[in-house]
Design a protein around this motif. Structure first.
Motif, PDB file in Angstrom:
ATOM      1  N   GLU A 180       0.821  -1.215   0.000  1.00 17.75           N
ATOM      2  CA  GLU A 180       0.000   0.000   0.000  1.00 17.75           C
ATOM      3  C   GLU A 180       0.851   1.259   0.000  1.00 17.75           C
ATOM      4  OE1 GLU A 180      -2.591  -0.361   3.351  1.00 17.75           O
ATOM      5  OE2 GLU A 180      -3.698  -2.023   2.466  1.00 17.75           O
ATOM      6  N   ARG A 181       2.157   1.117  -0.271  1.00 22.57           N
ATOM      7  CA  ARG A 181       3.099   2.230  -0.230  1.00 22.57           C
ATOM      8  C   ARG A 181       3.579   2.587  -1.634  1.00 22.57           C
ATOM      9  NH1 ARG A 181       3.131   5.041   4.091  1.00 22.57           N
ATOM     10  NH2 ARG A 181       5.229   5.690   3.651  1.00 22.57           N
ATOM     11  N   CYS A 207       1.342   6.763   0.847  1.00 22.86           N
ATOM     12  CA  CYS A 207       0.398   5.662   0.670  1.00 22.86           C
ATOM     13  C   CYS A 207      -0.422   5.876  -0.594  1.00 22.86           C
ATOM     14  CB  CYS A 207      -0.553   5.587   1.855  1.00 22.86           C
ATOM     15  SG  CYS A 207       0.263   5.199   3.406  1.00 22.86           S
ATOM     16  N   TYR A 208      -0.955   4.786  -1.116  1.00 22.33           N
ATOM     17  CA  TYR A 208      -1.843   4.879  -2.272  1.00 22.33           C
ATOM     18  C   TYR A 208      -2.908   3.805  -2.175  1.00 22.33           C
ATOM     19  CZ  TYR A 208      -0.116   0.702  -4.638  1.00 22.33           C
ATOM     20  OH  TYR A 208       0.174  -0.594  -4.963  1.00 22.33           O
ATOM     21  N   THR A 209      -4.000   3.998  -2.892  1.00 26.91           N
ATOM     22  CA  THR A 209      -5.034   2.978  -3.021  1.00 26.91           C
ATOM     23  C   THR A 209      -5.310   2.769  -4.496  1.00 26.91           C
ATOM     24  OG1 THR A 209      -6.798   4.630  -2.841  1.00 26.91           O
ATOM     25  CG2 THR A 209      -6.155   3.505  -0.811  1.00 26.91           C
ATOM     26  N   LEU A 210      -5.749   1.578  -4.829  1.00 23.46           N
ATOM     27  CA  LEU A 210      -6.085   1.221  -6.196  1.00 23.46           C
ATOM     28  C   LEU A 210      -7.529   0.756  -6.213  1.00 23.46           C
ATOM     29  CD1 LEU A 210      -5.155   0.722  -9.108  1.00 23.46           C
ATOM     30  CD2 LEU A 210      -4.397  -1.537  -8.388  1.00 23.46           C
ATOM     31  N   ASN A 211      -8.366   1.485  -6.943  1.00 25.44           N
ATOM     32  CA  ASN A 211      -9.775   1.147  -7.089  1.00 25.44           C
ATOM     33  C   ASN A 211     -10.080   1.004  -8.566  1.00 25.44           C
ATOM     34  OD1 ASN A 211     -10.430   1.330  -4.295  1.00 25.44           O
ATOM     35  ND2 ASN A 211     -10.320   3.551  -4.477  1.00 25.44           N
ATOM     36  N   ILE A 253      -5.670   5.010  -9.575  1.00 25.85           N
ATOM     37  CA  ILE A 253      -4.731   5.084  -8.458  1.00 25.85           C
ATOM     38  C   ILE A 253      -4.940   6.414  -7.756  1.00 25.85           C
ATOM     39  CG2 ILE A 253      -2.309   5.209  -7.779  1.00 25.85           C
ATOM     40  CD1 ILE A 253      -1.661   3.519 -10.234  1.00 25.85           C
ATOM     41  N   GLY A 296      -2.109   9.396  -1.569  1.00 26.27           N
ATOM     42  CA  GLY A 296      -2.342  10.274  -0.429  1.00 26.27           C
ATOM     43  C   GLY A 296      -1.238  11.308  -0.302  1.00 26.27           C
ATOM     44  N   ARG A 336      -4.342  15.904  -6.062  1.00 23.66           N
ATOM     45  CA  ARG A 336      -5.136  14.885  -5.354  1.00 23.66           C
ATOM     46  C   ARG A 336      -6.346  14.529  -6.177  1.00 23.66           C
ATOM     47  NH1 ARG A 336      -5.422  14.786   0.614  1.00 23.66           N
ATOM     48  NH2 ARG A 336      -3.564  13.567   0.683  1.00 23.66           N
TER      49      ARG A 336
END
Length: 67
Positions: free
Chosen positions: A16-17, A30-34, A38, A41, A66
């Motif tokens: 998650e980094r 940090c990052y999220t994948l949906n 991408i 944060g 963002r």
């Protein structure tokens, strides 16, 4: 504006980094994948005394934007 030919930019997504380097400074966060999107944060960056960054106008908006 094009990046200098000798300029190396890296970005690594692990777990998650996210981390990488943009010339002589480094960043991490940090990052999220949906689905196929991408979302990165807030990023922590080093503030080393680098040569004048001719490429900063290109990278800063990309790293600070963002979703």
């Amino acid at each position: 504006m094009a990046l200098p030919a000798a300029m190396e930019i890296t970005i690594v997504f692990r777990g998650e980094r996210v981390s990488g380097a943009s010339g002589c400074n480094h960043f991490t966060g940090c990052y999220t994948l949906n689905d196929s999107r991408i979302a990165v944060g807030a990023l922590a960056t080093s503030l080393r005394a680098c040569p004048p960054p001719r490429y900063a106008p290109l990278l800063s908006p990309l790293l600070m934007r963002r979703a």
